[in-house]
Design an enzyme around this catalytic site. Structure first.
Site, PDB file in Angstrom:
ATOM      1  N   ALA A 124      69.665  55.656  14.736  1.00 33.58           N
ATOM      2  CA  ALA A 124      68.995  54.385  15.499  1.00 33.58           C
ATOM      3  C   ALA A 124      68.918  53.250  14.401  1.00 33.58           C
ATOM      4  CB  ALA A 124      67.536  54.827  15.858  1.00 33.58           C
ATOM      5  N   GLU A 125      69.022  52.101  14.787  1.00 34.64           N
ATOM      6  CA  GLU A 125      69.163  51.070  13.705  1.00 34.64           C
ATOM      7  C   GLU A 125      68.060  51.036  12.708  1.00 34.64           C
ATOM      8  OE1 GLU A 125      69.242  47.461  16.072  1.00 34.64           O
ATOM      9  OE2 GLU A 125      67.594  46.886  14.995  1.00 34.64           O
ATOM     10  N   ASN A 126      66.849  51.695  13.320  1.00 30.71           N
ATOM     11  CA  ASN A 126      65.814  51.504  12.267  1.00 30.71           C
ATOM     12  C   ASN A 126      65.345  52.945  11.342  1.00 30.71           C
ATOM     13  OD1 ASN A 126      65.259  53.207  14.713  1.00 30.71           O
ATOM     14  ND2 ASN A 126      63.167  52.929  14.648  1.00 30.71           N
ATOM     15  N   GLY A 127      66.568  53.811  11.287  1.00 32.84           N
ATOM     16  CA  GLY A 127      66.697  54.750  10.125  1.00 32.84           C
ATOM     17  C   GLY A 127      66.607  56.269  10.474  1.00 32.84           C
TER      18      GLY A 127
ATOM     19  N   GLN B 297      67.614  41.144  10.483  1.00 28.74           N
ATOM     20  CA  GLN B 297      66.899  42.164  10.356  1.00 28.74           C
ATOM     21  C   GLN B 297      67.051  42.930   8.908  1.00 28.74           C
ATOM     22  OE1 GLN B 297      66.427  46.074  12.414  1.00 28.74           O
ATOM     23  NE2 GLN B 297      64.712  44.785  13.431  1.00 28.74           N
TER      24      GLN B 297
END
Lengths: 243, 77
Positions: free
Chosen positions: B50-53, A122
């Site tokens: 969270a991994e997405n920011g 990712q």
């Protein structure tokens, strides 16, 4: 520099997209940040042999991933293009759900040898796209060293550590989503819906942004602009507050 | 929390959350890690990312409060 064009129809905003093109689709995966109406229009346009680039791809329709409870049963994801046999290749980071059955449409196409699936870590995927938009042809990363990701790639020892050379990733078209824009195509994102959208806007020849509404540039908060309009060729919205 | 003979996801998340040190910033990836936020001792002053920011998220929202613009790496809200 051509002015950003404003559309009120999703299908007409896709004019010029043809077979064999490489198309990026924004968002982390799930409904927030995903240009869902543009995706439905791209299916309707029925261009074939396309290469898709996305992050989490094609798992929402079987798992509900990233869709709020109220909308889960109407989830849309990249699967619609695989059902419709439009995809030659997909480059993404997460195309298959954790559960084994039922298979996602991407997994089915891959098992039937209809589609090439390239899985990219990712962070590497995000940096490949960012690099393309920033004029960086390639970069070194530690991610994937000693794994299958390293196969057939150049490596280099820097300060005693091994790194993989990864190349920038650009596209013909980016379909992205933002919360709102002004008439110049300046985009404002909200929360995690920002993911992947700003970098894709910079890495494509043609950037088309789906927004919830278009407001006057006199009303937009200039300090909140996530993508300057110079990167946005077309904006499309059902809700245009300027005429 | 009582530990049953067979571990379930909540027990694992609870136990893992005990490992987290005070005042740290912790990145939670997709899957079980996201559950740790539910069991953390609030006194430890831990900030989750969270991994997405998103920085500063907590346990999951009630169904009627879910906002598609604020999602964790597990695709939950």
């Amino acid at each position: 520099m051509k002015k950003t064009e404003i559309f009120d129809s999703f299908i007409s905003s896709l004019e010029g997209i043809s077979d064999d093109m490489t198309i990026m689709i924004g968002g982390f995966g799930g409904q927030g940040g995903q240009p869902t109406n543009l995706m439905l229009a791209l299916k309707e346009l029925n261009v074939k042999n396309i290469t898709l680039i996305g992050n989490v791809a094609g798992i929402s329709m079987i798992t509900g991933y990233g869709w709020i409870d109220e909308d889960k049963k109407n989830a849309i994801d990249h699967s619609i293009f695989f059902e419709n046999k439009q995809v030659k290749k997909i480059i993404c980071s997460f195309p298959v759900p954790a559960q084994r059955k039922p298979y996602s449409e991407i997994e089915k196409s891959w098992k039937n040898n209809e589609t090439i699936v390239e899985i990219v870590p990712q962070g590497t995927l995000a940096e490949k796209i960012r690099a393309a938009g920033s004029g960086i042809p390639a970069f070194y990363t530690k991610t994937g060293v000693g794994t299958i990701v390293e196969e057939n790639k150049e490596t280099k020892i820097i300060n005693g550590e091994k790194f993989i050379l990864e190349y920038a990733l650009s596209s013909d078209v980016a379909l992205i989503n933002a919360n709102h824009s002004d008439e110049f195509g300046n985009l404002v994102y909200v929360g995690t819906s920002r993911a992947f959208n700003p970098i894709m806007a910079t890495a494509s020849k043609l950037t088309i942004a789906e927004v919830d509404k278009i407001i006057s540039s006199r009303l937009i908060n200039s300090e909140r602009i996530g993508t300057p309009g110079i990167y946005v060729n077309r904006i499309v919205s059902k809700n245009n507050e300027i005429s | 929390m009582k530990f049953p003979k067979k571990l379930n996801k909540d027990n694992i998340a609870y136990r893992a959350s005990m490992e987290l040190e005070e005042n740290s910033y912790v990145n939670l990836g997709i899957g079980l890690p996201s559950l740790c936020a539910k069991y953390i001792d609030k006194k430890k002053n831990i900030r989750f990312q969270a991994e997405n920011g998103v920085l500063g998220f907590d346990e999951l929202s009630q169904s009627n409060l879910q906002n598609p613009d604020y999602m964790d790496a597990g695709g939950q809200f």
